[in-house]
Design a protein around this motif. Structure first.
Motif, PDB file in Angstrom:
ATOM      1  N   GLY A   1       0.723  -0.934   0.209  1.00 22.96           N
ATOM      2  CA  GLY A   1      -0.033   0.310  -0.038  1.00 22.96           C
ATOM      3  C   GLY A   1       0.895   1.480  -0.115  1.00 22.96           C
ATOM      4  O   GLY A   1       0.428   2.398  -0.689  1.00 22.96           O
ATOM      5  N   ILE A   2       2.299   1.100   0.283  1.00 20.69           N
ATOM      6  CA  ILE A   2       2.694   2.692   0.769  1.00 20.69           C
ATOM      7  C   ILE A   2       3.278   2.788  -0.669  1.00 20.69           C
ATOM      8  O   ILE A   2       3.807   4.356  -1.660  1.00 20.69           O
ATOM      9  N   GLY A   3       4.555   1.460  -1.451  1.00 20.44           N
ATOM     10  CA  GLY A   3       4.251   2.146  -3.028  1.00 20.44           C
ATOM     11  C   GLY A   3       3.064   2.052  -3.896  1.00 20.44           C
ATOM     12  O   GLY A   3       3.509   3.382  -4.717  1.00 20.44           O
ATOM     13  N   LEU A   4       2.082   1.513  -3.502  1.00 16.99           N
ATOM     14  CA  LEU A   4       0.971   1.870  -4.551  1.00 16.99           C
ATOM     15  C   LEU A   4       0.833   3.615  -3.884  1.00 16.99           C
ATOM     16  O   LEU A   4       0.265   4.359  -4.672  1.00 16.99           O
ATOM     17  N   CYS A   5       0.458   4.179  -3.210  1.00 14.04           N
ATOM     18  CA  CYS A   5      -0.150   5.185  -2.253  1.00 14.04           C
ATOM     19  C   CYS A   5       1.032   6.212  -3.732  1.00 14.04           C
ATOM     20  O   CYS A   5       1.313   7.611  -4.040  1.00 14.04           O
ATOM     21  N   ARG A   6       2.700   5.535  -2.982  1.00 10.70           N
ATOM     22  CA  ARG A   6       3.645   6.858  -3.462  1.00 10.70           C
ATOM     23  C   ARG A   6       3.044   7.055  -5.161  1.00 10.70           C
ATOM     24  O   ARG A   6       3.035   7.929  -6.372  1.00 10.70           O
ATOM     25  N   ARG A   7       2.726   5.510  -6.405  1.00 12.38           N
ATOM     26  CA  ARG A   7       2.776   5.704  -7.529  1.00 12.38           C
ATOM     27  C   ARG A   7       1.761   6.407  -7.897  1.00 12.38           C
ATOM     28  O   ARG A   7       1.762   7.267  -8.969  1.00 12.38           O
ATOM     29  N   ILE A   8       0.659   5.919  -6.877  1.00 12.49           N
ATOM     30  CA  ILE A   8      -1.065   7.617  -6.978  1.00 12.49           C
ATOM     31  C   ILE A   8      -0.622   8.613  -7.180  1.00 12.49           C
ATOM     32  O   ILE A   8      -0.863   9.924  -7.970  1.00 12.49           O
ATOM     33  N   ARG A   9       0.382   9.472  -6.394  1.00  7.72           N
ATOM     34  CA  ARG A   9       0.725  10.605  -6.125  1.00  7.72           C
ATOM     35  C   ARG A   9       1.646  10.735  -7.013  1.00  7.72           C
ATOM     36  O   ARG A   9       1.475  12.235  -7.586  1.00  7.72           O
ATOM     37  N   GLU A  10       2.569  10.323  -7.857  1.00 10.39           N
ATOM     38  CA  GLU A  10       2.871  10.673  -8.836  1.00 10.39           C
ATOM     39  C   GLU A  10       1.952  11.755 -10.126  1.00 10.39           C
ATOM     40  O   GLU A  10       2.984  12.127 -10.858  1.00 10.39           O
ATOM     41  N   THR A  11       0.715  10.778 -10.127  1.00  7.58           N
ATOM     42  CA  THR A  11       0.109  11.588 -11.211  1.00  7.58           C
ATOM     43  C   THR A  11      -1.039  11.858 -10.509  1.00  7.58           C
ATOM     44  O   THR A  11      -1.802  12.620 -11.604  1.00  7.58           O
ATOM     45  N   SER A  12      -1.617  11.901  -9.277  1.00  8.10           N
ATOM     46  CA  SER A  12      -2.679  12.646  -8.865  1.00  8.10           C
ATOM     47  C   SER A  12      -2.717  12.400  -7.162  1.00  8.10           C
ATOM     48  O   SER A  12      -2.333  12.431  -6.733  1.00  8.10           O
ATOM     49  N   LEU A  13      -4.252  13.258  -7.172  1.00  5.85           N
ATOM     50  CA  LEU A  13      -3.799  14.112  -5.692  1.00  5.85           C
ATOM     51  C   LEU A  13      -5.259  13.760  -5.189  1.00  5.85           C
ATOM     52  O   LEU A  13      -6.505  14.305  -4.349  1.00  5.85           O
ATOM     53  N   VAL A  14      -5.741  12.679  -5.095  1.00  2.00           N
ATOM     54  CA  VAL A  14      -6.317  12.066  -5.226  1.00  2.00           C
ATOM     55  C   VAL A  14      -7.399  11.480  -3.587  1.00  2.00           C
ATOM     56  O   VAL A  14      -6.169  11.177  -3.183  1.00  2.00           O
ATOM     57  N   PRO A  15      -8.012  11.681  -2.961  1.00  7.13           N
ATOM     58  CA  PRO A  15      -8.126  11.895  -1.720  1.00  7.13           C
ATOM     59  C   PRO A  15      -7.374  10.004  -1.135  1.00  7.13           C
ATOM     60  O   PRO A  15      -8.404   9.049  -1.611  1.00  7.13           O
ATOM     61  N   VAL A  16      -6.865   9.241   0.091  1.00  3.55           N
ATOM     62  CA  VAL A  16      -6.229   8.471   0.197  1.00  3.55           C
ATOM     63  C   VAL A  16      -6.463   8.322   1.252  1.00  3.55           C
ATOM     64  O   VAL A  16      -5.957   8.801   2.274  1.00  3.55           O
ATOM     65  N   LEU A  17      -6.708   7.381   1.657  1.00  7.66           N
ATOM     66  CA  LEU A  17      -7.168   6.644   3.222  1.00  7.66           C
ATOM     67  C   LEU A  17      -6.497   5.114   3.240  1.00  7.66           C
ATOM     68  O   LEU A  17      -6.815   4.330   2.672  1.00  7.66           O
ATOM     69  N   MET A  18      -5.202   5.271   4.160  1.00  8.84           N
ATOM     70  CA  MET A  18      -4.772   3.899   4.511  1.00  8.84           C
ATOM     71  C   MET A  18      -5.099   2.999   5.380  1.00  8.84           C
ATOM     72  O   MET A  18      -5.778   3.560   6.441  1.00  8.84           O
ATOM     73  N   MET A  19      -5.475   1.802   5.556  1.00 11.64           N
ATOM     74  CA  MET A  19      -5.734   0.897   6.167  1.00 11.64           C
ATOM     75  C   MET A  19      -4.566   0.337   7.128  1.00 11.64           C
ATOM     76  O   MET A  19      -3.868  -0.319   6.213  1.00 11.64           O
ATOM     77  N   SER A  20      -3.923   0.217   8.161  1.00 10.28           N
ATOM     78  CA  SER A  20      -2.862  -0.761   9.177  1.00 10.28           C
ATOM     79  C   SER A  20      -3.746  -1.467   9.966  1.00 10.28           C
ATOM     80  O   SER A  20      -4.431  -0.624  11.134  1.00 10.28           O
ATOM     81  N   ALA A  21      -2.879  -2.700  10.401  1.00 14.35           N
ATOM     82  CA  ALA A  21      -3.230  -3.218  10.933  1.00 14.35           C
ATOM     83  C   ALA A  21      -2.362  -2.924  12.695  1.00 14.35           C
ATOM     84  O   ALA A  21      -2.160  -3.472  13.455  1.00 14.35           O
ATOM     85  N   ARG A  22      -0.586  -1.839  12.287  1.00 18.99           N
ATOM     86  CA  ARG A  22      -0.116  -2.036  13.552  1.00 18.99           C
ATOM     87  C   ARG A  22      -0.362  -0.098  13.482  1.00 18.99           C
ATOM     88  O   ARG A  22       0.217   0.483  13.026  1.00 18.99           O
ATOM     89  N   GLY A  23      -1.534   0.377  14.011  1.00 16.85           N
ATOM     90  CA  GLY A  23      -1.699   1.667  14.790  1.00 16.85           C
ATOM     91  C   GLY A  23      -0.239   2.098  15.287  1.00 16.85           C
ATOM     92  O   GLY A  23      -0.053   3.597  14.581  1.00 16.85           O
TER      93      GLY A  23
END
Length: 230
Positions: free
Chosen positions: A64-86
């Motif tokens: 998910g971290i790498g996916l978010c970085r790839r998305i942020r290269e081209t988009s400002l769409v809102p992103v909510l992360m889900m983590s099992a280790r808060g």
């Protein structure tokens, strides 16, 4: 005429959780697409437009971290992360990658929906109350200008691309130039959290703003919070 349904992309590798969240969010009226791994999620993101993304941190192939970085290269769409280790590094890494907010699994549907609604509200703004100093809807702080009507931010005349959360945070600072804003105040006004909010989301979003606007633009007041230099 009713507005079109909000389009949400969920990327979650746990099949039971993916199906459960998809069905639950569809009941709230969201138009859902789901993927079981990061690369498939990236393909779906590139194939169609989404209004919001919900990304698990631990994903096969592309996490998910790498996916978010790839998305942020081209988009400002809102992103909510889900983590099992808060309380782990996942939260920091996700926010540094450009995520707007996070929730810790297991998460109740009503909590997830509340964070989604908060993120979507940040993507729709009203101008700041009152005009800027002698400049109508444009607030000027040195070479930083904030057009509160057009929602355009420039530094030295060059436009700066901000995510909805980064923009709302800057608007909050711009509405109170020179005033120290405490972290819990920013959590309430920008993220819509109560006292139980995680101040790390504030600190890391401020860091991202500094990288985009200039490191000296937002001053840290130790023990209190932050303020925008006039």
């Amino acid at each position: 005429m009713s507005p079109p349904p909000v389009r949400v992309l969920l990327v979650e590798d746990d099949e039971l959780m993916r199906r459960s969240f998809t069905v639950a969010l569809e009941r709230y009226g969201y138009r859902m697409r789901a993927a079981a791994d990061g690369l498939t999620g990236l393909e779906l993101f590139r194939e169609q437009e989404f209004d919001l993304l919900v990304l698990d941190v631990m994903l096969p192939g592309l996490d998910g971290i790498g996916l978010c970085r790839r998305i942020r290269e081209t988009s400002l769409v809102p992103v909510l992360m889900m983590s099992a280790r808060g309380d782990g590094l996942d939260v920091v890494a996700g926010l540094e990658a450009g995520a707007d907010d996070y929730v810790v699994k297991p998460v109740d549907t009503y909590v997830l929906v509340a964070r989604i609604r908060s993120l979507l509200r940040r993507a729709t703004y009203a101008p700041l109350p009152g005009p800027g100093p002698d400049t109508g809807d444009v607030l000027v702080f040195g070479d930083l200008t904030v057009d509160t009507a057009g929602m355009v931010v420039t530094v030295a005349g060059s436009p700066v691309a901000l995510t909805p959360t980064e923009l709302k945070l800057l608007l909050e600072f711009a509405a109170h130039p020179g005033v120290v804003l405490e972290r819990h105040t920013l959590l309430r006004e920008v993220w819509e959290y109560g006292w139980d909010g995680d101040s790390r989301v504030v600190d890391l979003c401020v860091q991202r703003l500094r990288r985009k606007l200039g490191r000296d633009r937002i001053e840290t007041v130790r023990g209190f919070g932050y303020k925008l230099r006039r």
